[in-house]
Design an enzyme around this catalytic site. Structure first.
Site, PDB file in Angstrom:
ATOM      1  N   GLU A  94      68.559 -21.486  60.585  1.00 29.25           N
ATOM      2  CA  GLU A  94      69.458 -20.727  61.454  1.00 29.25           C
ATOM      3  C   GLU A  94      70.927 -21.092  61.284  1.00 29.25           C
ATOM      4  O   GLU A  94      71.808 -20.214  61.304  1.00 29.25           O
ATOM      5  CB  GLU A  94      69.045 -20.908  62.926  1.00 29.25           C
ATOM      6  CG  GLU A  94      67.851 -20.079  63.341  1.00 29.25           C
ATOM      7  CD  GLU A  94      66.520 -20.723  62.993  1.00 29.25           C
ATOM      8  OE1 GLU A  94      65.482 -20.210  63.430  1.00 29.25           O
ATOM      9  OE2 GLU A  94      66.515 -21.752  62.277  1.00 29.25           O
ATOM     10  N   GLU A 101      59.156 -21.867  64.407  1.00 31.60           N
ATOM     11  CA  GLU A 101      59.165 -22.078  65.859  1.00 31.60           C
ATOM     12  C   GLU A 101      57.847 -21.631  66.490  1.00 31.60           C
ATOM     13  O   GLU A 101      57.395 -22.224  67.482  1.00 31.60           O
ATOM     14  CB  GLU A 101      60.357 -21.356  66.470  1.00 31.60           C
ATOM     15  CG  GLU A 101      61.674 -22.041  66.100  1.00 31.60           C
ATOM     16  CD  GLU A 101      62.905 -21.257  66.502  1.00 31.60           C
ATOM     17  OE1 GLU A 101      63.814 -21.857  67.088  1.00 31.60           O
ATOM     18  OE2 GLU A 101      62.961 -20.043  66.221  1.00 31.60           O
TER      19      GLU A 101
END
Length: 255
Positions: free
Chosen positions: A129, A109
């Protein structure tokens, strides 16, 4: 204790290095604040034109420091730039990610918050995730579909499976792939090309690419006009024309 982030400025290029190799450059709260401070310096200093973000050791970044989180419950969120000191407010100036090894979860990210990506051919990118009961909430689910085809982004987000540098290059996620250990040098080479251009024009071009993504087509040219008009009337625009006529390198002032 050594600083978690180092910054080296040469020839108009700031190399910002995550220096927590003992925890795979994972980001805790102090590190997030240090990244944000480095990006503030990148934006504020007129002698810096372009930034490069990288990590020490064999991993770009493992994302959030889970040990620090489990010990204190504190998430690595900067007061001014959001998660990991970058994801909600990337710098106004161009930022290139130089990736060696893995950039997973929050590490990926952070890469997605950069404008360009240079990767070693042994690099991996992924958002695992969902395998941990979480969602890629630091920009992964938001930015990835804007960088690669939506169906491919959906696959990566829903499966948690990573892609290697070669596949990332095919998808357009990565700009250049180099041998292991050469990512920063190649990123500096790319940054030097950008740094040679007019700084006001470069910042404005980056801003327009970002902001225009959701502009209605029928309004786009009218919305960009105030920005492009300001650049066209700048001292740098006049200098660029003079330098072209006089067959010399321009001397930019950023005004």
């Amino acid at each position: 204790m050594s600083a978690p982030v180092r910054m080296d400025v040469r020839d108009g290029i700031a190399v910002i290095t995550l220096d927590r190799h003992e925890v795979r450059n994972a980001i805790d709260q102090p590190t997030a604040e240090a990244i944000a401070a480095a990006l503030d310096e990148l934006d504020d200093r007129p002698d810096i034109r372009v930034g490069v973000l990288t990590g020490t050791g064999a991993v770009f970044s493992a994302g959030m420091d889970l040990r620090a989180f489990s010990a204190t419950g504190e998430r690595p969120v900067s007061r001014t730039r959001g998660g990991f000191g970058i994801v909600e407010a990337p710098p106004a100036k161009p930022l290139i990610a130089a990736v060696e090894g893995k950039a997973l979860g929050g590490g990926f990210e952070m890469v997605l918050a950069c404008d360009l990506v240079v990767a070693a051919d042994d690099a991996w990118f992924g958002l695992p995730e969902v395998r941990r009961g979480l969602v890629a909430a630091a920009g992964g689910a938001l930015r990835l579909p804007r960088r690669i085809p939506r169906s491919v982004a959906m696959e990566l987000v829903l499966t948690g499976e990573p892609v290697n540098a070669a596949r990332a290059l095919e998808l357009g996620l990565v700009n250049r792939v180099v041998r292991p250990g050469a990512a920063v040098d190649e990123a500096r080479t790319l940054a030097a090309v950008i740094a040679a251009n007019a700084p006001l024009a470069v910042r404005t071009a980056k801003l327009l690419v970002g902001r225009s993504a959701d502009w209605p087509a029928e309004e786009a040219f009218a919305r960009q006009a105030p920005y492009t008009d300001a650049v066209r009337s700048s001292n740098d625009a006049a200098e660029g024309a003079r330098a072209f006529v006089e067959k010399r390198a321009p001397e930019w002032t950023g005004t």
